[in-house]
Every structure is written in structure tokens, then in C-alpha cells.
Design a protein around this motif. Sequence first.
Motif, PDB file in Angstrom:
ATOM      1  N   ALA A   4      -4.649   6.870  15.343  1.00 35.57           N
ATOM      2  CA  ALA A   4      -3.703   5.972  14.662  1.00 35.57           C
ATOM      3  C   ALA A   4      -4.317   5.461  13.363  1.00 35.57           C
ATOM      4  CB  ALA A   4      -3.332   4.811  15.578  1.00 35.57           C
ATOM      5  N   THR A   5      -5.594   5.112  13.377  1.00 34.18           N
ATOM      6  CA  THR A   5      -6.283   4.645  12.168  1.00 34.18           C
ATOM      7  C   THR A   5      -6.350   5.751  11.139  1.00 34.18           C
ATOM      8  OG1 THR A   5      -7.599   3.074  13.454  1.00 34.18           O
ATOM      9  CG2 THR A   5      -8.436   3.670  11.278  1.00 34.18           C
ATOM     10  N   ASP A   6      -6.688   6.964  11.583  1.00 29.75           N
ATOM     11  CA  ASP A   6      -6.740   8.099  10.666  1.00 29.75           C
ATOM     12  C   ASP A   6      -5.368   8.382  10.047  1.00 29.75           C
ATOM     13  OD1 ASP A   6      -9.428   8.443  11.168  1.00 29.75           O
ATOM     14  OD2 ASP A   6      -9.157  10.114  12.562  1.00 29.75           O
ATOM     15  N   LEU A   7      -4.328   8.307  10.850  1.00 30.25           N
ATOM     16  CA  LEU A   7      -2.975   8.554  10.369  1.00 30.25           C
ATOM     17  C   LEU A   7      -2.565   7.485   9.344  1.00 30.25           C
ATOM     18  CD1 LEU A   7      -0.359  10.177  10.485  1.00 30.25           C
ATOM     19  CD2 LEU A   7       0.350   8.730  12.396  1.00 30.25           C
ATOM     20  N   ARG A   8      -2.859   6.219   9.653  1.00 32.78           N
ATOM     21  CA  ARG A   8      -2.531   5.129   8.734  1.00 32.78           C
ATOM     22  C   ARG A   8      -3.270   5.310   7.414  1.00 32.78           C
ATOM     23  NH1 ARG A   8      -4.738   0.278   7.397  1.00 32.78           N
ATOM     24  NH2 ARG A   8      -6.398   0.616   8.875  1.00 32.78           N
ATOM     25  N   PHE A   9      -4.557   5.620   7.494  1.00 32.35           N
ATOM     26  CA  PHE A   9      -5.360   5.827   6.292  1.00 32.35           C
ATOM     27  C   PHE A   9      -4.832   7.019   5.494  1.00 32.35           C
ATOM     28  CE2 PHE A   9      -9.195   7.319   4.026  1.00 32.35           C
ATOM     29  CZ  PHE A   9      -9.435   6.175   3.278  1.00 32.35           C
ATOM     30  N   SER A  10      -4.456   8.071   6.181  1.00 33.11           N
ATOM     31  CA  SER A  10      -3.900   9.254   5.522  1.00 33.11           C
ATOM     32  C   SER A  10      -2.614   8.911   4.778  1.00 33.11           C
ATOM     33  CB  SER A  10      -3.655  10.346   6.561  1.00 33.11           C
ATOM     34  OG  SER A  10      -3.009  11.436   5.995  1.00 33.11           O
ATOM     35  N   LYS A  11      -1.745   8.102   5.397  1.00 30.26           N
ATOM     36  CA  LYS A  11      -0.499   7.698   4.756  1.00 30.26           C
ATOM     37  C   LYS A  11      -0.760   6.778   3.570  1.00 30.26           C
ATOM     38  CE  LYS A  11       2.574   8.426   8.633  1.00 30.26           C
ATOM     39  NZ  LYS A  11       3.541   7.839   9.561  1.00 30.26           N
ATOM     40  N   LEU A  12      -1.759   5.910   3.681  1.00 30.41           N
ATOM     41  CA  LEU A  12      -2.128   5.061   2.541  1.00 30.41           C
ATOM     42  C   LEU A  12      -2.614   5.912   1.370  1.00 30.41           C
ATOM     43  CD1 LEU A  12      -3.971   2.029   4.176  1.00 30.41           C
ATOM     44  CD2 LEU A  12      -1.986   1.919   2.671  1.00 30.41           C
ATOM     45  N   LEU A  13      -3.442   6.894   1.666  1.00 27.31           N
ATOM     46  CA  LEU A  13      -3.932   7.776   0.607  1.00 27.31           C
ATOM     47  C   LEU A  13      -2.802   8.587  -0.024  1.00 27.31           C
ATOM     48  CD1 LEU A  13      -7.326   9.082   2.037  1.00 27.31           C
ATOM     49  CD2 LEU A  13      -6.965   7.459   0.176  1.00 27.31           C
ATOM     50  N   ALA A  14      -1.849   9.026   0.792  1.00 21.62           N
ATOM     51  CA  ALA A  14      -0.704   9.769   0.253  1.00 21.62           C
ATOM     52  C   ALA A  14       0.115   8.887  -0.688  1.00 21.62           C
ATOM     53  CB  ALA A  14       0.173  10.302   1.394  1.00 21.62           C
ATOM     54  N   GLY A  15       0.333   7.628  -0.319  1.00 24.89           N
ATOM     55  CA  GLY A  15       1.052   6.704  -1.181  1.00 24.89           C
ATOM     56  C   GLY A  15       0.287   6.413  -2.460  1.00 24.89           C
ATOM     57  N   GLN A  16      -1.015   6.263  -2.323  1.00 23.54           N
ATOM     58  CA  GLN A  16      -1.867   6.046  -3.489  1.00 23.54           C
ATOM     59  C   GLN A  16      -1.764   7.240  -4.438  1.00 23.54           C
ATOM     60  OE1 GLN A  16      -6.079   6.481  -2.760  1.00 23.54           O
ATOM     61  NE2 GLN A  16      -6.564   4.897  -4.271  1.00 23.54           N
ATOM     62  N   ASN A  17      -1.854   8.431  -3.906  1.00 29.13           N
ATOM     63  CA  ASN A  17      -1.751   9.645  -4.732  1.00 29.13           C
ATOM     64  C   ASN A  17      -0.386   9.752  -5.408  1.00 29.13           C
ATOM     65  OD1 ASN A  17      -4.351  10.514  -4.252  1.00 29.13           O
ATOM     66  ND2 ASN A  17      -3.774  11.753  -2.489  1.00 29.13           N
ATOM     67  N   ARG A  18       0.682   9.422  -4.681  1.00 28.33           N
ATOM     68  CA  ARG A  18       2.033   9.454  -5.244  1.00 28.33           C
ATOM     69  C   ARG A  18       2.147   8.479  -6.424  1.00 28.33           C
ATOM     70  NH1 ARG A  18       4.104   9.295  -0.618  1.00 28.33           N
ATOM     71  NH2 ARG A  18       4.678   7.120  -0.503  1.00 28.33           N
ATOM     72  N   ALA A  19       1.594   7.280  -6.265  1.00 31.00           N
ATOM     73  CA  ALA A  19       1.629   6.275  -7.339  1.00 31.00           C
ATOM     74  C   ALA A  19       0.820   6.742  -8.546  1.00 31.00           C
ATOM     75  CB  ALA A  19       1.106   4.938  -6.834  1.00 31.00           C
ATOM     76  N   LEU A  20      -0.347   7.330  -8.295  1.00 38.08           N
ATOM     77  CA  LEU A  20      -1.171   7.829  -9.403  1.00 38.08           C
ATOM     78  C   LEU A  20      -0.474   8.970 -10.134  1.00 38.08           C
ATOM     79  CD1 LEU A  20      -4.678   7.734  -7.686  1.00 38.08           C
ATOM     80  CD2 LEU A  20      -3.956   6.366  -9.676  1.00 38.08           C
ATOM     81  N   GLN A  21       0.165   9.859  -9.396  1.00 43.17           N
ATOM     82  CA  GLN A  21       0.898  10.961 -10.028  1.00 43.17           C
ATOM     83  C   GLN A  21       2.038  10.434 -10.896  1.00 43.17           C
ATOM     84  OE1 GLN A  21       2.026  13.356  -6.678  1.00 43.17           O
ATOM     85  NE2 GLN A  21       0.103  14.492  -6.644  1.00 43.17           N
ATOM     86  N   LEU A  22       2.750   9.426 -10.411  1.00 44.01           N
ATOM     87  CA  LEU A  22       3.828   8.830 -11.203  1.00 44.01           C
ATOM     88  C   LEU A  22       3.269   8.219 -12.483  1.00 44.01           C
ATOM     89  CD1 LEU A  22       5.932   7.087  -8.413  1.00 44.01           C
ATOM     90  CD2 LEU A  22       6.735   8.881  -9.960  1.00 44.01           C
ATOM     91  N   ALA A  23       2.191   7.472 -12.347  1.00 41.00           N
ATOM     92  CA  ALA A  23       1.594   6.807 -13.505  1.00 41.00           C
ATOM     93  C   ALA A  23       1.107   7.823 -14.533  1.00 41.00           C
ATOM     94  CB  ALA A  23       0.449   5.907 -13.060  1.00 41.00           C
TER      95      ALA A  23
END
Length: 188
Positions: free
Chosen positions: A7-26
Motif C-alpha cells: 500500500a505504501t509503495d502504491l501510494r508513493f508510486s501514485k504520488l510520483l506519477a502525479g508529480q511527473n504529470r505536473a512537471l510535464q505540464l509545466a
Amino acid sequence: MADSLDATDLRFSKLLAGQNRALQLALGGAPLSEALAVLVRTAEEQAGGRFLGSILLLDEDGKHLRHGAAPSLPDAYNQGIEGNEIGPRAGSCGTAAYFGHAIVVTDIARDPHWADFRELALQHGLRACWSTPFVARDRSVLGTLALYYREPHGPSEDDREIVKLVGNTAALIIENARLHARLQDRDD
């Protein structure tokens, strides 16, 4: 134990995916508010609705906070705090930006930091707020990341981890946007 690690790994993975999405947009030239909203939504989703997030930007004058992203907070609340001056008793965000360190308010109804904003917050069901500033490479405050709670309490350890990741990413995105704007002004 393995289930909680998964569950921790999945949460961290989703946080990183959101971070990457935001960086790509920027980096792709999307409006700053859009990239920041992705960060806030990602944080809220990974917290399972425990809090509502907000990013406020410190104005170039270094004295006023401007709306960055708060997709889940009521518009009337966002408008009510728009452009407020930072200071030693300016809610959680204005105080955090003023002092340059996190401000944890576990009960807005009773905390002196919220004297001028208490009624606005309470009328929108906001009972606690933790705000932490994020900084540029030169250590100047760029803005704040706040977590609002519907009942009095402080941030969990998970919330602290989310804020660390989102705050660092927001700082990078904002600093990049400001640099890009200065370069555009110079070229015009």
C-alpha cells in the motif's frame, strides 16, 4: 506487513506519477495554475480525502499571497483570502510565509493566528490547517502549501511526507515559471 508495504509503495508510486504529470505540464508550457492543481489533486487523492489542499504564491512584492491552486476549497473561501498580507497573525499560510517555517493550527476556532480569518474558515467547514512554506534555491519563500482539515487535529506522518514531495515539486515549477517569465520580459 507485506500488505502495508504494498500500500505504501502504491501510494508513493501514485504520488510520483502525479508529480511527473505536473512537471510535464509545466515544462510543456501549461499555465502555472494547471500544473499546481495537478499537484494538489494528487496529494488530496493519496490522502484519501483526509484534507483539502491549497498552494498560495508569495507575490513579487514579498508581502501578499496570491491564489496558486486549491481545486477542492470553496471559491468564496479562495476569494476571501486572495491577496492578503503575510504577518505574524495571518492565518496558517500568511504566518508561515512571514516566519519562513511551518505553522500547525490544530483548531482554527481557538488559535490566535486565525483571529482575522476565523469566521471565513469556519463558515466553510475548515477547522484545522497546517501550512508550510516552500523556498527557492536562494532560500527565499516562494509560497505555501496548506492542508485543511474538517475537524480539529494536526498532520499525520503520511501528510508530512506528502507535503515534502509536493512542496519541493511546487517550488521547482514556480521557480521555473518565474525564470521563464523574466526571460520573456527581457526578450520583449
